[in-house]
Write a protein that holds these residues in place. Structure first.
Motif, PDB file in Angstrom:
ATOM      1  N   GLN A  37       0.832  -1.210   0.000  1.00  0.00           N
ATOM      2  CA  GLN A  37       0.000   0.000   0.000  1.00  0.00           C
ATOM      3  C   GLN A  37       0.862   1.253   0.000  1.00  0.00           C
ATOM      4  O   GLN A  37       0.594   2.204  -0.742  1.00  0.00           O
ATOM      5  CB  GLN A  37      -0.936   0.000   1.213  1.00  0.00           C
ATOM      6  CG  GLN A  37      -2.005   1.066   1.154  1.00  0.00           C
ATOM      7  CD  GLN A  37      -3.086   0.755   0.138  1.00  0.00           C
ATOM      8  OE1 GLN A  37      -3.713  -0.286   0.191  1.00  0.00           O
ATOM      9  NE2 GLN A  37      -3.322   1.665  -0.797  1.00  0.00           N
ATOM     10  N   VAL A  38       1.912   1.272   0.804  1.00  0.00           N
ATOM     11  CA  VAL A  38       2.809   2.435   0.851  1.00  0.00           C
ATOM     12  C   VAL A  38       3.460   2.653  -0.513  1.00  0.00           C
ATOM     13  O   VAL A  38       3.524   3.782  -1.013  1.00  0.00           O
ATOM     14  CB  VAL A  38       3.876   2.271   1.960  1.00  0.00           C
ATOM     15  CG1 VAL A  38       4.981   3.301   1.819  1.00  0.00           C
ATOM     16  CG2 VAL A  38       3.226   2.366   3.341  1.00  0.00           C
ATOM     17  N   ALA A  39       3.928   1.581  -1.122  1.00  0.00           N
ATOM     18  CA  ALA A  39       4.602   1.705  -2.422  1.00  0.00           C
ATOM     19  C   ALA A  39       3.660   2.263  -3.489  1.00  0.00           C
ATOM     20  O   ALA A  39       4.047   3.125  -4.280  1.00  0.00           O
ATOM     21  CB  ALA A  39       5.155   0.352  -2.859  1.00  0.00           C
ATOM     22  N   VAL A  40       2.424   1.791  -3.511  1.00  0.00           N
ATOM     23  CA  VAL A  40       1.450   2.280  -4.489  1.00  0.00           C
ATOM     24  C   VAL A  40       1.116   3.739  -4.205  1.00  0.00           C
ATOM     25  O   VAL A  40       1.043   4.568  -5.118  1.00  0.00           O
ATOM     26  CB  VAL A  40       0.176   1.400  -4.493  1.00  0.00           C
ATOM     27  CG1 VAL A  40      -0.938   2.036  -5.300  1.00  0.00           C
ATOM     28  CG2 VAL A  40       0.510   0.010  -5.016  1.00  0.00           C
ATOM     29  N   THR A  41       0.941   4.080  -2.947  1.00  0.00           N
ATOM     30  CA  THR A  41       0.608   5.456  -2.562  1.00  0.00           C
ATOM     31  C   THR A  41       1.717   6.425  -2.955  1.00  0.00           C
ATOM     32  O   THR A  41       1.446   7.545  -3.381  1.00  0.00           O
ATOM     33  CB  THR A  41       0.360   5.534  -1.038  1.00  0.00           C
ATOM     34  OG1 THR A  41      -0.727   4.663  -0.716  1.00  0.00           O
ATOM     35  CG2 THR A  41       0.025   6.939  -0.597  1.00  0.00           C
ATOM     36  N   GLU A  42       2.965   5.999  -2.833  1.00  0.00           N
ATOM     37  CA  GLU A  42       4.103   6.872  -3.111  1.00  0.00           C
ATOM     38  C   GLU A  42       4.451   6.960  -4.597  1.00  0.00           C
ATOM     39  O   GLU A  42       5.261   7.809  -4.987  1.00  0.00           O
ATOM     40  CB  GLU A  42       5.323   6.418  -2.316  1.00  0.00           C
ATOM     41  CG  GLU A  42       5.155   6.639  -0.830  1.00  0.00           C
ATOM     42  CD  GLU A  42       6.334   6.151  -0.013  1.00  0.00           C
ATOM     43  OE1 GLU A  42       7.211   5.435  -0.556  1.00  0.00           O
ATOM     44  OE2 GLU A  42       6.389   6.488   1.183  1.00  0.00           O
ATOM     45  N   ASP A  43       3.867   6.128  -5.439  1.00  0.00           N
ATOM     46  CA  ASP A  43       4.200   6.164  -6.858  1.00  0.00           C
ATOM     47  C   ASP A  43       3.504   7.351  -7.530  1.00  0.00           C
ATOM     48  O   ASP A  43       2.278   7.444  -7.510  1.00  0.00           O
ATOM     49  CB  ASP A  43       3.786   4.864  -7.546  1.00  0.00           C
ATOM     50  CG  ASP A  43       4.335   4.784  -8.948  1.00  0.00           C
ATOM     51  OD1 ASP A  43       3.772   5.462  -9.830  1.00  0.00           O
ATOM     52  OD2 ASP A  43       5.326   4.068  -9.151  1.00  0.00           O
ATOM     53  N   PRO A  44       4.272   8.237  -8.150  1.00  0.00           N
ATOM     54  CA  PRO A  44       3.667   9.432  -8.750  1.00  0.00           C
ATOM     55  C   PRO A  44       2.850   9.145 -10.020  1.00  0.00           C
ATOM     56  O   PRO A  44       2.071   9.996 -10.439  1.00  0.00           O
ATOM     57  CB  PRO A  44       4.884  10.304  -9.087  1.00  0.00           C
ATOM     58  CG  PRO A  44       6.021   9.346  -9.231  1.00  0.00           C
ATOM     59  CD  PRO A  44       5.727   8.218  -8.273  1.00  0.00           C
ATOM     60  N   LEU A  45       2.992   7.966 -10.602  1.00  0.00           N
ATOM     61  CA  LEU A  45       2.254   7.646 -11.817  1.00  0.00           C
ATOM     62  C   LEU A  45       0.905   6.978 -11.554  1.00  0.00           C
ATOM     63  O   LEU A  45       0.164   6.684 -12.486  1.00  0.00           O
ATOM     64  CB  LEU A  45       3.105   6.765 -12.737  1.00  0.00           C
ATOM     65  CG  LEU A  45       4.400   7.426 -13.225  1.00  0.00           C
ATOM     66  CD1 LEU A  45       5.192   6.456 -14.085  1.00  0.00           C
ATOM     67  CD2 LEU A  45       4.116   8.713 -13.976  1.00  0.00           C
ATOM     68  N   VAL A  46       0.585   6.750 -10.289  1.00  0.00           N
ATOM     69  CA  VAL A  46      -0.740   6.221  -9.925  1.00  0.00           C
ATOM     70  C   VAL A  46      -1.571   7.423  -9.488  1.00  0.00           C
ATOM     71  O   VAL A  46      -1.342   8.008  -8.437  1.00  0.00           O
ATOM     72  CB  VAL A  46      -0.642   5.162  -8.802  1.00  0.00           C
ATOM     73  CG1 VAL A  46      -2.027   4.678  -8.407  1.00  0.00           C
ATOM     74  CG2 VAL A  46       0.235   3.997  -9.243  1.00  0.00           C
ATOM     75  N   ALA A  47      -2.526   7.791 -10.339  1.00  0.00           N
ATOM     76  CA  ALA A  47      -3.262   9.046 -10.172  1.00  0.00           C
ATOM     77  C   ALA A  47      -4.022   9.134  -8.844  1.00  0.00           C
ATOM     78  O   ALA A  47      -3.874  10.099  -8.106  1.00  0.00           O
ATOM     79  CB  ALA A  47      -4.213   9.251 -11.345  1.00  0.00           C
TER      80      ALA A  47
END
Length: 86
Positions: free
Chosen positions: A22-32
């Motif tokens: 969840q942290v990794a997805v939240t921190e990814d700038p390409l996931v709107a």
């Protein structure tokens, strides 16, 4: 494989798996809208639900999770990507 693990099976750290993913997805700038992505792990089966805006974003989320768990050395059974594209 030790004698005890033959009877108890592989143990997964579901709480850590879900948290790191969840942290990794939240921190990814390409996931709107990462707030619309939910990750749950049960006995090593990582289930991803929610919505994304484009098909490539759906694939990216799964890739982020796979890479994050591998890099963290966390074992998991599989990823079930149930994200819907809206």
């Amino acid at each position: 494989m030790g004698i005890l693990s033959r009877f108890t099976g592989v143990k997964y750290n579901d709480e850590q798996i879900a948290y790191r993913a969840q942290v990794a997805v939240t921190e990814d700038p390409l996931v709107a809208d990462s707030a619309d992505v939910n990750i749950h792990s049960d006995k090593g089966v990582v289930t991803v639900t929610g919505t994304v805006h484009k098909e490539p974003e759906k694939d990216r989320v799964e890739g982020i999770i796979r890479t994050t768990l591998r890099d963290a050395g966390l074992k998991y059974d599989r990823i079930v990507n149930e994200l819907e594209v809206h």
